[in-house]
Scaffold this active site. Structure first.
Site, PDB file in Angstrom:
ATOM      1  N   TYR A   1      11.638 -57.673  -5.652  1.00 58.21           N
ATOM      2  CA  TYR A   1      11.087 -56.317  -5.673  1.00 58.21           C
ATOM      3  C   TYR A   1      11.980 -55.460  -4.788  1.00 58.21           C
ATOM      4  O   TYR A   1      12.032 -55.651  -3.573  1.00 58.21           O
ATOM      5  CB  TYR A   1       9.640 -56.380  -5.183  1.00 58.21           C
ATOM      6  CG  TYR A   1       8.876 -55.087  -5.040  1.00 58.21           C
ATOM      7  CD1 TYR A   1       9.392 -53.864  -5.446  1.00 58.21           C
ATOM      8  CD2 TYR A   1       7.584 -55.097  -4.505  1.00 58.21           C
ATOM      9  CE1 TYR A   1       8.658 -52.692  -5.307  1.00 58.21           C
ATOM     10  CE2 TYR A   1       6.846 -53.933  -4.361  1.00 58.21           C
ATOM     11  CZ  TYR A   1       7.389 -52.736  -4.754  1.00 58.21           C
ATOM     12  OH  TYR A   1       6.672 -51.576  -4.598  1.00 58.21           O
TER      13      TYR A   1
ATOM     14  N   LYS B   1      11.953 -56.233 -10.082  1.00 56.92           N
ATOM     15  CA  LYS B   1      11.356 -54.910 -10.291  1.00 56.92           C
ATOM     16  C   LYS B   1      12.169 -53.935  -9.445  1.00 56.92           C
ATOM     17  O   LYS B   1      12.293 -54.113  -8.233  1.00 56.92           O
ATOM     18  CB  LYS B   1       9.896 -54.917  -9.824  1.00 56.92           C
ATOM     19  CG  LYS B   1       9.273 -53.532  -9.736  1.00 56.92           C
ATOM     20  CD  LYS B   1       8.034 -53.525  -8.850  1.00 56.92           C
ATOM     21  CE  LYS B   1       7.517 -52.086  -8.704  1.00 56.92           C
ATOM     22  NZ  LYS B   1       6.408 -51.976  -7.764  1.00 56.92           N
TER      23      LYS B   1
ATOM     24  N   VAL C   1       6.488 -52.359 -13.828  1.00 62.10           N
ATOM     25  CA  VAL C   1       5.386 -52.490 -12.868  1.00 62.10           C
ATOM     26  C   VAL C   1       5.053 -51.053 -12.490  1.00 62.10           C
ATOM     27  O   VAL C   1       5.789 -50.414 -11.739  1.00 62.10           O
ATOM     28  CB  VAL C   1       5.797 -53.325 -11.645  1.00 62.10           C
ATOM     29  CG1 VAL C   1       4.645 -53.392 -10.639  1.00 62.10           C
ATOM     30  CG2 VAL C   1       6.208 -54.731 -12.072  1.00 62.10           C
TER      31      VAL C   1
END
Length: 300
Positions: free
Chosen positions: A138, A166, A210
């Site tokens: 992330y 992400k 996301v």
């Protein structure tokens, strides 16, 4: 456990309802889970940035994860945020997620400190080795001030159970580069972390998003993905543009309260943000209500 081919679609980083003592509110959390799943999402991500992961002690995190895994009950995959400043704490959270029955963990770059690339590689490698769960990286340099470079991502993507990233960065060229350097890796996928760039990420070969706005308008965000995948590019881009005013609503208050305020306006009664963050002003709440009215969400 998540297979790489199942890492796709719309995965909302769900908000975490809390009680008056700022502990996880089980009933509120269940309401949010049911709301997003009924909107057609392809996964649920608990303890992300929108879920105020930074605000909870270990016991509350464990409780949030256990409630989520139990209540989702395999309807969609459950992703658990295992993010902290130290490698040791991230490993502890990853092990907890695995024991609770999660399908994958998501790990943010460390915040506050500034690891170099070798330190960052060692950090993510150690976390990946500590669990049999798939790991999704992330990247959110705006919040953590640490950035996963393209060259670092290319190295990390070769670790067996690191299966995706992400990218919550407005540097879209970086997302494109992430996709380019991992295109031939069948075991790695790139997801949009910016709700402005879902369509664009899909167009370059990304696997989904996301999206914090999917807490509030799950069906609309799912439309971007599903219409794109069906070849209805006009329908997908129309849905993307329709979503932008809701994404802009993040500017109406301190992150991440606007999505909680949206859900309260929609009648889910999920309570307050964790202090020191507070609700949007009355004026901004009216502006948010207009956005929700325009999306037809208040008539549901």
């Amino acid at each position: 456990m998540l297979k790489v081919e199942d890492l796709k679609g719309v995965i909302p980083p769900i908000v975490t309802p809390v009680d008056d003592e700022e502990n996880v509110d089980e009933q509120g959390l269940k309401k949010v889970i049911d709301y997003v799943i009924s909107g057609g999402v392809h996964g649920v991500f608990v303890l992300g940035s929108n879920g105020e992961f930074y605000a909870f002690d270990y016991e509350n995190k464990k409780r949030a994860v256990e409630i989520t895994v139990r209540h989702v009950n395999k309807r969609v995959p459950v992703y658990v945020g295992a993010s902290a400043i130290t490698t040791k704490e991230c490993i502890k959270l990853a092990k907890m997620a695995e024991e609770a029955g999660a399908d994958a963990v998501t790990v943010l770059t460390p915040m506050f400190i500034k690891p170099n690339e070798k330190e960052m590689y060692n950090h993510f490698e150690a976390i990946a080795k500590s669990t049999s769960l798939p790991v999704i990286l992330y990247n959110n340099p705006d919040k953590t001030t640490n950035n996963i470079s393209v060259s670092l991502l290319e190295k990390l993507s070769k670790i067996e159970n690191i299966i995706g990233i992400k990218n919550t960065s407005f540097d879209f060229a970086q997302t494109v580069e992430y996709i380019r350097v991992t295109r031939d890796n069948k075991n790695f996928k790139v997801l949009s972390g910016s709700d402005y760039l879902i369509y664009a990420t899909l167009a370059y070969g990304g696997a989904g998003c996301v999206a914090g706005t999917a807490n509030v308008a799950p069906r609309l965000v799912v439309d971007i993905y599903e219409k794109y995948m069906a070849g209805d590019y006009k329908g997908a881009i129309d849905a993307q543009y329709k979503l932008i005013p809701l994404r802009n609503a993040y500017n109406y208050g301190s992150f991440p309260v606007p999505m909680k305020d949206c859900l309260n306006i929609l009648g889910l009664e999920i309570g307050h943000p964790v202090k020191p963050i507070d609700h949007c002003s009355e004026e901004k709440l009216q502006a948010i209500k207009k956005v929700l009215d325009d999306l037809g969400l208040t008539n549901m």
